[in-house]
Scaffold this active site. Structure first.
Site, PDB file in Angstrom:
ATOM      1  N   GLY A  23       0.785  -1.239   0.000  1.00  0.00           N
ATOM      2  CA  GLY A  23       0.000   0.000   0.000  1.00  0.00           C
ATOM      3  C   GLY A  23       0.808   1.275   0.000  1.00  0.00           C
ATOM      4  O   GLY A  23       0.318   2.314   0.439  1.00  0.00           O
ATOM      5  N   ASN A  29       1.610   3.021  -2.583  1.00  0.00           N
ATOM      6  CA  ASN A  29       0.899   3.959  -3.471  1.00  0.00           C
ATOM      7  C   ASN A  29      -0.330   4.525  -2.769  1.00  0.00           C
ATOM      8  O   ASN A  29      -0.597   5.727  -2.849  1.00  0.00           O
ATOM      9  CB  ASN A  29       0.468   3.267  -4.766  1.00  0.00           C
ATOM     10  N   LYS A  83      -6.994  -8.673  -7.592  1.00  0.00           N
ATOM     11  CA  LYS A  83      -8.188  -9.398  -8.046  1.00  0.00           C
ATOM     12  C   LYS A  83      -8.835  -8.659  -9.204  1.00  0.00           C
ATOM     13  O   LYS A  83      -8.710  -7.442  -9.319  1.00  0.00           O
ATOM     14  CB  LYS A  83      -9.202  -9.497  -6.892  1.00  0.00           C
ATOM     15  N   ASN A  94      -6.057   2.357 -12.889  1.00  0.00           N
ATOM     16  CA  ASN A  94      -5.089   1.384 -12.395  1.00  0.00           C
ATOM     17  C   ASN A  94      -3.684   1.876 -12.699  1.00  0.00           C
ATOM     18  O   ASN A  94      -3.484   2.666 -13.618  1.00  0.00           O
ATOM     19  CB  ASN A  94      -5.312   0.029 -13.073  1.00  0.00           C
ATOM     20  N   HIS A 153       0.207   0.374 -13.471  1.00  0.00           N
ATOM     21  CA  HIS A 153       0.954  -0.838 -13.814  1.00  0.00           C
ATOM     22  C   HIS A 153       2.448  -0.502 -13.823  1.00  0.00           C
ATOM     23  O   HIS A 153       2.839   0.513 -14.387  1.00  0.00           O
ATOM     24  CB  HIS A 153       0.506  -1.353 -15.192  1.00  0.00           C
ATOM     25  N   ASP A 166      -5.279  -4.787 -17.808  1.00  0.00           N
ATOM     26  CA  ASP A 166      -4.308  -3.854 -18.408  1.00  0.00           C
ATOM     27  C   ASP A 166      -4.658  -3.382 -19.813  1.00  0.00           C
ATOM     28  O   ASP A 166      -3.786  -3.019 -20.586  1.00  0.00           O
ATOM     29  CB  ASP A 166      -2.906  -4.493 -18.461  1.00  0.00           C
ATOM     30  N   GLU A 169       5.904   5.917  -9.572  1.00  0.00           N
ATOM     31  CA  GLU A 169       4.487   5.704  -9.257  1.00  0.00           C
ATOM     32  C   GLU A 169       4.027   6.698  -8.187  1.00  0.00           C
ATOM     33  O   GLU A 169       3.009   7.363  -8.327  1.00  0.00           O
ATOM     34  CB  GLU A 169       4.251   4.268  -8.777  1.00  0.00           C
TER      35      GLU A 169
HETATM   36  C1  GRF Z   1       2.945  -1.249  -7.672  1.00  0.00           C
HETATM   37  O1  GRF Z   1       4.161  -1.495  -8.301  1.00  0.00           O
HETATM   38  C2  GRF Z   1       1.820  -1.188  -8.666  1.00  0.00           C
HETATM   39  O2  GRF Z   1       2.206  -0.687  -9.904  1.00  0.00           O
HETATM   40  C3  GRF Z   1       1.446  -2.619  -8.833  1.00  0.00           C
HETATM   41  O3  GRF Z   1       1.581  -3.174  -7.548  1.00  0.00           O
HETATM   42  C4  GRF Z   1       2.532  -2.427  -6.792  1.00  0.00           C
HETATM   43  C5  GRF Z   1       1.854  -1.984  -5.524  1.00  0.00           C
HETATM   44  O4  GRF Z   1       2.746  -1.481  -4.584  1.00  0.00           O
HETATM   45  N1  GRF Z   1       0.165  -2.735  -9.458  1.00  0.00           N
HETATM   46  P1  GRF Z   1       2.189  -0.824  -3.264  1.00  0.00           P
HETATM   47  O5  GRF Z   1       1.270  -1.838  -2.585  1.00  0.00           O
HETATM   48  O6  GRF Z   1       1.470   0.416  -3.645  1.00  0.00           O
HETATM   49  O7  GRF Z   1       3.391  -0.544  -2.402  1.00  0.00           O
END
Ligand code: GRF
Length: 189
Positions: free
Chosen positions: A12, A14, A85, A101, A103, A144, A173
């Site tokens: 988590g 992000n 999921k 989303n 990626h 995606d 990110e």
């Molecule tokens: C990120 O690299 C995101 O792009 C991918 O899963 C990872 C999640 O990381 N879909 P976090 O849980 O936000 O640390």
């Protein structure tokens, strides 16, 4: 207020970057963290920041619990941040152009089935790519495949391990996702 829900299955980081960014925002608020995984680190982060969190498992998701939580909490946008999921069709249809989303690669390269987590960065290193990066896209019914909103690349060196690539990409990110969410909500895409 525009209400955001973040769906996450893992650490988590992000989600936390997004929560911090919108903390004192005038018009956008993170009101809910949803996870399929009761051990996910994202749940601790939600607690630290006083954001409501709910665990909804796969069976409950099939029964419409995830959908109901989104509706009951008056969610406007759904932000996927490491959510492992598939989002049910019912939700995708109810939130057109309102699900994003992220990626950890430059789609359409290194996307699709099996391309998640460290698998992505391992594949990038194996293919001896000179760069990788991140992609923010709308979510369609297929993994995606929704329209790309924003991408940023980062150069790789020959000696970068998958872990090092992951670190570089994650930095991008955190830098971009909150800002791009804000732009989308403000109708800039
Ligand atoms: C990120 O690299 C995101 O792009 C991918 O899963 C990872 C999640 O990381 N879909 P976090 O849980 O936000 O640390």
């Amino acid at each position: 207020m525009i209400n955001l829900a973040i769906l996450a299955s893992g650490s988590g980081s992000n989600a936390e970057a997004i929560i911090r960014y919108f903390k004192d925002h005038e018009t956008i608020k993170v009101v809910l963290i949803l996870s399929n995984n009761s051990n996910a680190g994202v749940l601790n982060r939600a607690k630290e920041h006083n954001v409501k969190s709910i665990v909804v498992n796969s069976e409950q998701t099939k029964q419409g619990v995830l959908f109901n939580e989104l509706k009951n909490n008056h969610i406007d946008y759904i932000i996927l941040a490491g959510y492992m999921k598939l989002v049910p069709k019912q939700i995708i249809e109810a939130f057109p152009k309102r699900i994003l989303n992220i990626h950890p690669a430059l789609l359409p390269k290194f996307g699709g089935k099996g391309m998640y987590g460290m698998n992505v960065h391992q594949a990038v290193v194996q293919a001896q790519e000179k760069e990788s990066g991140m992609t923010i896209h709308y979510v369609s019914e297929h993994y995606d495949e929704g329209a790309i909103i924003f991408q940023e690349a980062v150069s790789l060196s020959d000696s970068d391990t998958p872990e090092e690539v992951a670190k570089k990409v994650l930095k991008l990110e955190h830098k971009n996702y909150p800002r791009v969410i804000e732009e989308v909500v403000n109708g800039k895409h």
